[in-house]
Scaffold this motif. Structure first.
Motif, PDB file in Angstrom:
ATOM      1  N   LYS A   1      11.092  -2.211   1.891  1.00  0.00           N
ATOM      2  CA  LYS A   1      10.543  -3.569   1.872  1.00  0.00           C
ATOM      3  C   LYS A   1      11.281  -4.433   0.860  1.00  0.00           C
ATOM      4  CE  LYS A   1       5.841  -2.105   3.116  1.00  0.00           C
ATOM      5  NZ  LYS A   1       4.429  -1.995   2.645  1.00  0.00           N
TER       6      LYS A   1
ATOM      7  N   THR B   1       0.840  -1.192   0.000  1.00  0.00           N
ATOM      8  CA  THR B   1       0.000   0.000   0.000  1.00  0.00           C
ATOM      9  C   THR B   1       0.874   1.241   0.000  1.00  0.00           C
ATOM     10  OG1 THR B   1      -0.093  -0.104   2.411  1.00  0.00           O
ATOM     11  CG2 THR B   1      -1.889  -1.139   1.197  1.00  0.00           C
ATOM     12  N   GLU B   2       0.305   2.323  -0.488  1.00  0.00           N
ATOM     13  CA  GLU B   2       1.051   3.571  -0.466  1.00  0.00           C
ATOM     14  C   GLU B   2       1.266   4.023   0.973  1.00  0.00           C
ATOM     15  OE1 GLU B   2      -0.252   6.709  -2.906  1.00  0.00           O
ATOM     16  OE2 GLU B   2      -0.044   5.575  -4.771  1.00  0.00           O
ATOM     17  N   GLU B   3       2.460   4.525   1.224  1.00  0.00           N
ATOM     18  CA  GLU B   3       2.831   4.934   2.566  1.00  0.00           C
ATOM     19  C   GLU B   3       2.997   6.447   2.627  1.00  0.00           C
ATOM     20  OE1 GLU B   3       6.336   2.682   3.323  1.00  0.00           O
ATOM     21  OE2 GLU B   3       5.270   0.789   3.517  1.00  0.00           O
ATOM     22  N   ASP B   4       3.075   6.965   3.847  1.00  0.00           N
ATOM     23  CA  ASP B   4       3.248   8.403   4.022  1.00  0.00           C
ATOM     24  C   ASP B   4       4.621   8.858   3.519  1.00  0.00           C
ATOM     25  OD1 ASP B   4       0.751   8.637   5.148  1.00  0.00           O
ATOM     26  OD2 ASP B   4       1.491   8.372   7.200  1.00  0.00           O
TER      27      ASP B   4
ATOM     28  N   LYS C   1       6.395   4.821  -3.400  1.00  0.00           N
ATOM     29  CA  LYS C   1       5.452   5.004  -2.293  1.00  0.00           C
ATOM     30  C   LYS C   1       5.026   3.679  -1.686  1.00  0.00           C
ATOM     31  CE  LYS C   1       3.479   9.425  -3.797  1.00  0.00           C
ATOM     32  NZ  LYS C   1       2.226  10.136  -4.120  1.00  0.00           N
ATOM     33  N   LYS C   2       5.613   2.598  -2.185  1.00  0.00           N
ATOM     34  CA  LYS C   2       5.244   1.273  -1.683  1.00  0.00           C
ATOM     35  C   LYS C   2       6.416   0.568  -1.008  1.00  0.00           C
ATOM     36  CE  LYS C   2       1.390   0.468  -4.838  1.00  0.00           C
ATOM     37  NZ  LYS C   2       0.759  -0.482  -5.778  1.00  0.00           N
ATOM     38  N   GLY C   3       7.396   1.362  -0.592  1.00  0.00           N
ATOM     39  CA  GLY C   3       8.487   0.801   0.190  1.00  0.00           C
ATOM     40  C   GLY C   3       9.584   0.147  -0.609  1.00  0.00           C
TER      41      GLY C   3
END
Length: 276
Positions: free
Chosen positions: A54, A14-17, A168-170
């Motif tokens: 990730k 998921t998109e992260e801050d 935005k997904k690590g």
């Protein structure tokens, strides 16, 4: 993996801050993979400063292909793609896992061309010599994305833009090469002289930094026109193309900084870029 499990994995990205930066790293000699020097120390520091990813995807100057491919095996092998170095370098294994799921996700994001899922390559020295200093525990999945060597700089720049969602997904994306890379002209006698560069290499290093700092990506794509010295700095574009992937991932809100800004042996630079 079943389609259900694949969907669960992609949903987990998921998109992260926090949007991860992208890095262009001048990797230089394979010996940097085992030496404790100013370059490897900076890579280790970068691994601690950047938000823990990730997964890592590396575009290495040493995987040149027809078409675009991404490593998709569970356990990529460590490739010792060099000769004439000490046995200690050949003994290195970097046992990071791969990620077939991320490979599929990456292939799906790229719509401008079909992306092959590769099960034969692994992690070449453009990848592991750098990443083993950044993440010495080898506990983060590492993939490689190949360079379609028959395509021009602009092609690679535009392909990279399609991967922007991964930031935005690590996923940490690294381009590994060298902006100034002319092995035939290295002065081996001065290899250990700090920051030694021929006049043309110094000129091109300055031009590259100026254009990168100014966001002049078009000029960097048309690098042959930058100066008469460009042909000396980039006799072949294999080590330059990874920079195109990093510039293609830059957006107008990204901060930019240089590190390892040094020349080696007259005709090689280690200048690296952090974007974001």
């Amino acid at each position: 993996m079943s389609l259900h499990n694949f969907k669960n994995w992609t949903d987990s990205l998921t998109e992260e801050d926090i949007k991860l930066p992208v890095l262009f790293i001048g990797h230089g000699s394979p010996m940097n993979g085992i030496e404790d020097n100013e370059f490897s120390q900076t890579w280790a520091k970068m691994g601690k400063e950047v938000t823990r990813p990730k997964a890592v995807i590396v575009v290495s100057a040493h995987w040149l292909t027809r078409g675009t491919h991404v490593t998709a095996m569970e356990e990529p092998k460590t490739i010792h793609d060099f000769g004439g170095f000490p046995q200690a370098l050949f003994d290195v294994e970097y046992p990071a896992k791969g990620s077939p799921e991320l490979a599929k996700e990456t292939a799906n994001l790229i719509t401008s061309t079909d992306v092959g899922l590769d099960h034969d390559w692994g992690l070449d020295h453009g990848t592991w010599t750098v990443v083993r200093h950044m993440y010495p525990d080898a506990d983060i999945p590492v993939l490689q994305l190949s360079i379609d060597y028959g395509k021009p700089a602009e092609y690679h720049y535009n392909l990279a833009k399609q991967l922007s969602a991964l930031r935005k997904k690590g996923v940490l994306i690294i381009g590994s090469g060298n902006m100034v890379h002319n092995l035939r002209m290295i002065d081996w006698r001065k290899l250990n002289e700090p920051n030694y560069g021929f006049d043309w290499a110094i000129e091109m290093n300055d031009i590259f930094k100026q254009k990168i700092q100014g966001g002049d990506h078009k000029a960097l794509m048309e690098y042959e026109k930058l100066s008469k010295s460009a042909k000396l700095a980039i006799p072949t574009p294999d080590h330059y193309y990874p920079l195109m992937y990093i510039l293609g991932l830059q957006d107008n809100k990204d901060e930019l900084s240089f590190f390892n800004d040094k020349l080696v042996g007259g005709s090689l630079n280690m200048t690296s870029v952090k974007i974001g």
